[in-house]
Design a protein around this motif. Sequence first.
Motif, PDB file in Angstrom:
ATOM      1  N   ALA A  15       0.850  -1.207   0.000  1.00  9.13           N
ATOM      2  CA  ALA A  15       0.000   0.000   0.000  1.00  9.13           C
ATOM      3  C   ALA A  15       0.879   1.249   0.000  1.00  9.13           C
ATOM      4  N   ASP A  16       0.345   2.360  -0.493  1.00 10.31           N
ATOM      5  CA  ASP A  16       1.058   3.636  -0.417  1.00 10.31           C
ATOM      6  C   ASP A  16       0.857   4.195   0.996  1.00 10.31           C
ATOM      7  N   VAL A  17       1.909   4.826   1.574  1.00  4.56           N
ATOM      8  CA  VAL A  17       1.780   5.339   2.955  1.00  4.56           C
ATOM      9  C   VAL A  17       0.638   6.359   3.071  1.00  4.56           C
ATOM     10  N   GLY A  18       0.365   7.076   1.981  1.00  2.00           N
ATOM     11  CA  GLY A  18      -0.725   8.055   1.996  1.00  2.00           C
ATOM     12  C   GLY A  18      -2.068   7.422   2.356  1.00  2.00           C
ATOM     13  N   GLU A  19      -2.262   6.181   1.869  1.00  2.00           N
ATOM     14  CA  GLU A  19      -3.531   5.466   2.145  1.00  2.00           C
ATOM     15  C   GLU A  19      -3.769   5.287   3.640  1.00  2.00           C
ATOM     16  N   LEU A  20      -2.663   5.158   4.409  1.00  2.00           N
ATOM     17  CA  LEU A  20      -2.796   4.907   5.854  1.00  2.00           C
ATOM     18  C   LEU A  20      -3.332   6.127   6.592  1.00  2.00           C
ATOM     19  N   ILE A  21      -3.191   7.294   5.982  1.00  2.00           N
ATOM     20  CA  ILE A  21      -3.653   8.504   6.679  1.00  2.00           C
ATOM     21  C   ILE A  21      -4.693   9.261   5.850  1.00  2.00           C
ATOM     22  N   GLY A  22      -5.225   8.583   4.822  1.00  2.00           N
ATOM     23  CA  GLY A  22      -6.346   9.157   4.078  1.00  2.00           C
ATOM     24  C   GLY A  22      -5.980  10.270   3.113  1.00  2.00           C
ATOM     25  N   ILE A  23      -4.764  10.215   2.514  1.00  2.00           N
ATOM     26  CA  ILE A  23      -4.426  11.199   1.476  1.00  2.00           C
ATOM     27  C   ILE A  23      -4.123  10.482   0.157  1.00  2.00           C
ATOM     28  N   GLU A  24      -4.040  11.271  -0.912  1.00  3.05           N
ATOM     29  CA  GLU A  24      -3.756  10.718  -2.244  1.00  3.05           C
ATOM     30  C   GLU A  24      -2.351  10.138  -2.288  1.00  3.05           C
ATOM     31  N   ASN A  25      -2.029   9.457  -3.364  1.00  2.00           N
ATOM     32  CA  ASN A  25      -0.738   8.799  -3.554  1.00  2.00           C
ATOM     33  C   ASN A  25       0.451   9.681  -3.142  1.00  2.00           C
ATOM     34  N   TYR A  26       1.272   9.185  -2.200  1.00  2.00           N
ATOM     35  CA  TYR A  26       2.448   9.940  -1.729  1.00  2.00           C
ATOM     36  C   TYR A  26       3.722   9.471  -2.437  1.00  2.00           C
ATOM     37  N   GLY A  27       3.727   8.202  -2.832  1.00  2.00           N
ATOM     38  CA  GLY A  27       4.882   7.717  -3.610  1.00  2.00           C
ATOM     39  C   GLY A  27       5.836   6.827  -2.833  1.00  2.00           C
ATOM     40  N   THR A  28       5.490   6.466  -1.596  1.00  2.00           N
ATOM     41  CA  THR A  28       6.325   5.531  -0.826  1.00  2.00           C
ATOM     42  C   THR A  28       5.473   4.328  -0.447  1.00  2.00           C
ATOM     43  N   SER A  29       5.966   3.130  -0.788  1.00  2.00           N
ATOM     44  CA  SER A  29       5.188   1.912  -0.499  1.00  2.00           C
ATOM     45  C   SER A  29       5.543   1.322   0.854  1.00  2.00           C
ATOM     46  N   VAL A  30       4.556   0.764   1.505  1.00  2.32           N
ATOM     47  CA  VAL A  30       4.782   0.015   2.756  1.00  2.32           C
ATOM     48  C   VAL A  30       5.422  -1.323   2.388  1.00  2.32           C
ATOM     49  N   LYS A  31       6.531  -1.657   3.093  1.00 11.93           N
ATOM     50  CA  LYS A  31       7.233  -2.905   2.768  1.00 11.93           C
ATOM     51  C   LYS A  31       7.514  -3.722   4.019  1.00 11.93           C
ATOM     52  N   GLU A  32       7.822  -4.994   3.797  1.00  8.82           N
ATOM     53  CA  GLU A  32       8.261  -5.844   4.900  1.00  8.82           C
ATOM     54  C   GLU A  32       9.643  -5.347   5.338  1.00  8.82           C
TER      55      GLU A  32
END
Length: 267
Positions: free
Chosen positions: A43-60
């Motif tokens: 997921a894009d980190v923006g999704e976690l806080i309710g904003i549009e695409n920020y450009g950094t993905s959540v990774k293991e």
Amino acid sequence: MTNIGIFGANGRMGRRLIEAGIDYPEAKVAAASVRATSTIIGADVGELIGIENYGTSVKEGTSSLISEADVWIDFTLPEALDNHVAQCVKHGKNMVIGVTGISEQQKEMLKKASESIAIVYATNFSTGVNLMHRLLEIAASTMGHTADIEIVESHHKYKKDAPSGTALSMGEAIAKGLNVNLADVAEYNRNGIVGERKQGSIGFASLRAGDIVGEHTALFADIGERLEITHKATDRLTFAKGAIRAAAWLSKKENGLFDMQDVLNFK
Ligand SMILES: NC(=O)C1=CN([C@@H]2O[C@H](COP(=O)(O)OP(=O)(O)OC[C@H]3O[C@@H](n4cnc5c(N)ncnc54)[C@H](OP(=O)(O)O)[C@@H]3O)[C@@H](O)[C@H]2O)C=CC1
Ligand SMILES: O=C(O)C1=N[C@H](C(=O)O)C[C@H](O)C1
């Protein structure tokens, strides 16, 4: 520009750290780590806080992810800390750590790690609490030799450690003002026929209820007067903003163990 990495990106604090990091003008949330079992990998980190695409993905949180940031922030749990510190030492990345309930061995581990990387460790990253620690030292040296001292803390029902890290740091500040060791005077568990209050002790009490973000009071009760010093956090963003500020401050450091009072220039 400081490239920040966040461990435990989907935690209560993890999400607020993303928000504060995105808002901070001289920082970028460059990496976000979660456990291998997490359902939000990709997921894009923006999704976690309710904003549009920020450009950094959540990774293991693998070893290769660590190199994607300059400073890593850890507000996970004690059982995750050793591995996170080991990875940051291996890759020469500085750290901001807010995990509470850590053991004496883990405190020693942080000291050792800080020989090669720079670490800010604080039990509370809010400005108000760090100012309160200074006030407590003054109150203790002025009133503490005759007054009875009690520390009361309240937190949300999900909190795992008690007393809170902040309450323990308050105890340390008071003990410093009294010129005693906290371990010699702390009273943590009162239950049953415990007898009269021990002269010179510092008592701790913990409340856990609902969604309380974090409230701390130190009570100096003498005969005929009582001083109460209270801090109330109403939004976790206050801790997150402090941690991002600490990360930016750390970007100029090579190694060493610091706290939030160093960052705020309170010493
Ligand atoms: N110093 C300060 O100013 C403050 C400190 N804190 C401290 O921060 C810590 C976290 O608090 P909070 O955000 O409320 O807690 P949460 O339970 O919401 O978050 C904990 C995070 O740690 C992750 N985690 C747990 N175990 C592991 C593991 N073994 N390996 C990797 N990641 C792991 C969880 O992952 P997952 O999402 O997969 O469960 C989750 O993201 C606590 O110690 C708390 O006391 C909190 C506020 C302020
Ligand atoms: O777990 C929390 O929520 C908090 N933990 C820290 C502590 O243990 O003192 C700081 C803050 O009070 C919130």
